[in-house]
Design a protein around this motif. Structure first.
Motif, short mmCIF file in Angstrom:
data_model
loop_
_atom_site.label_atom_id
_atom_site.label_comp_id
_atom_site.label_asym_id
_atom_site.label_seq_id
_atom_site.Cartn_x
_atom_site.Cartn_y
_atom_site.Cartn_z
N TYR A 55 0.83 -1.20 0.00
CA TYR A 55 0.00 0.00 0.00
C TYR A 55 0.88 1.26 0.00
N PRO A 56 1.59 1.50 -1.09
CA PRO A 56 2.52 2.64 -1.13
C PRO A 56 1.83 4.00 -1.08
N GLN A 57 0.52 4.01 -1.30
CA GLN A 57 -0.20 5.28 -1.25
C GLN A 57 -0.34 5.82 0.18
N TYR A 58 -0.05 4.97 1.19
CA TYR A 58 -0.13 5.41 2.57
C TYR A 58 1.24 5.90 3.04
N SER A 59 1.25 7.03 3.66
CA SER A 59 2.48 7.63 4.17
C SER A 59 3.04 6.78 5.31
N CYS A 60 4.33 6.49 5.24
CA CYS A 60 4.98 5.73 6.33
C CYS A 60 5.01 6.55 7.62
N ASP A 61 5.18 7.87 7.49
CA ASP A 61 5.16 8.71 8.69
C ASP A 61 3.80 8.61 9.38
N LYS A 99 13.00 5.60 -5.07
CA LYS A 99 13.86 6.16 -4.03
C LYS A 99 13.03 6.64 -2.85
N GLN A 100 11.87 7.25 -3.14
CA GLN A 100 10.99 7.71 -2.06
C GLN A 100 10.48 6.53 -1.24
N ILE A 101 10.13 5.46 -1.92
CA ILE A 101 9.66 4.27 -1.21
C ILE A 101 10.77 3.70 -0.35
N ILE A 102 11.98 3.62 -0.90
CA ILE A 102 13.12 3.11 -0.14
C ILE A 102 13.37 3.98 1.09
N GLU A 103 13.33 5.31 0.91
CA GLU A 103 13.54 6.22 2.04
C GLU A 103 12.46 6.01 3.10
N SER A 104 11.22 5.82 2.66
CA SER A 104 10.13 5.58 3.61
C SER A 104 10.36 4.27 4.36
N LEU A 105 10.78 3.24 3.64
CA LEU A 105 11.02 1.95 4.28
C LEU A 105 12.21 2.04 5.24
N GLN A 106 13.22 2.84 4.90
CA GLN A 106 14.35 3.02 5.80
C GLN A 106 13.88 3.71 7.08
N LYS A 107 12.94 4.65 6.96
CA LYS A 107 12.38 5.30 8.15
C LYS A 107 11.65 4.28 9.01
N VAL A 108 10.91 3.39 8.37
CA VAL A 108 10.19 2.34 9.10
C VAL A 108 11.19 1.48 9.87
N ILE A 109 12.24 1.06 9.21
CA ILE A 109 13.25 0.21 9.84
C ILE A 109 13.91 0.94 11.01
N TYR A 111 12.76 3.45 12.79
CA TYR A 111 11.79 3.62 13.87
C TYR A 111 11.61 2.32 14.65
N LEU A 112 11.46 1.21 13.94
CA LEU A 112 11.26 -0.07 14.61
C LEU A 112 12.50 -0.51 15.38
N GLU A 113 13.68 -0.24 14.83
CA GLU A 113 14.92 -0.57 15.55
C GLU A 113 15.02 0.23 16.84
N LYS A 114 14.62 1.51 16.79
CA LYS A 114 14.65 2.33 18.01
C LYS A 114 13.66 1.80 19.04
N GLN A 115 12.47 1.39 18.58
CA GLN A 115 11.49 0.81 19.50
C GLN A 115 12.04 -0.47 20.13
N ASP A 116 12.68 -1.30 19.32
CA ASP A 116 13.25 -2.55 19.81
C ASP A 116 14.34 -2.26 20.83
N GLU A 117 15.20 -1.31 20.52
CA GLU A 117 16.30 -0.96 21.43
C GLU A 117 15.76 -0.43 22.75
N THR A 118 14.73 0.42 22.68
CA THR A 118 14.12 0.96 23.90
C THR A 118 13.51 -0.16 24.73
N GLY A 119 12.84 -1.08 24.05
CA GLY A 119 12.24 -2.22 24.75
C GLY A 119 13.28 -3.08 25.44
N ARG A 120 14.40 -3.29 24.76
CA ARG A 120 15.48 -4.10 25.35
C ARG A 120 16.07 -3.39 26.57
N GLN A 121 16.25 -2.06 26.46
CA GLN A 121 16.80 -1.31 27.60
C GLN A 121 15.86 -1.37 28.78
N GLU A 122 14.56 -1.23 28.53
CA GLU A 122 13.60 -1.31 29.62
C GLU A 122 13.57 -2.70 30.24
#
Length: 127
Positions: A55-61, A99-109, A111-122
């Protein structure tokens, strides 16, 4: 419910499909998303990426953080089949779109890595 799961529900409603149908569309096993929604648990990054690809029509942000518009501005030139008919110039547009899709997917990755790291720290703090 976390923002991501809430937005997945909204996306399914907006597409007029059930969560089960969305699971089939992204190739996940049955109940991967519905179980996460019901139990308010995290889902694997690969499923978020599959949703973003399908669903590339949906903004990753919007999908991840509910920031900005839900739908990305789509033009005729973002349709791959139309691009193939229109010639070489449109391949440049396709490249930009990819390129825009790749950039959006990189943002997703990221964001999820930061969530994972925060969860591990907690989790480490609690242990």
């Amino acid at each position: 419910m976390n923002i991501l799961l809430e937005n997945i529900k909204i996306l399914a409603e907006n597409e007029n499909i059930s969560i089960s149908k969305l699971e089939k569309e992204i190739g996940s096993s049955q109940a991967v998303l519905s179980r996460a929604i019901a139990k308010n648990t995290d889902i694997q990054a690969k499923w978020v990426l599959k949703i973003a690809e399908k669903y590339p029509q949906y903004s990753c942000d919007w999908l991840l953080k509910k920031e900005g518009p839900m739908l990305r501005e789509m033009t005729k030139n973002t349709d791959i089949y139309g691009l193939l008919e229109d010639g070489v110039e449109n391949f440049k547009i396709l490249t930009t779109s990819q390129k825009q899709i790749i950039e959006s997917l990189q943002k997703v990755i990221f964001y999820l890595e930061k969530q994972d790291e925060t969860g591990r720290q907690e989790k480490n703090k609690n242990n």
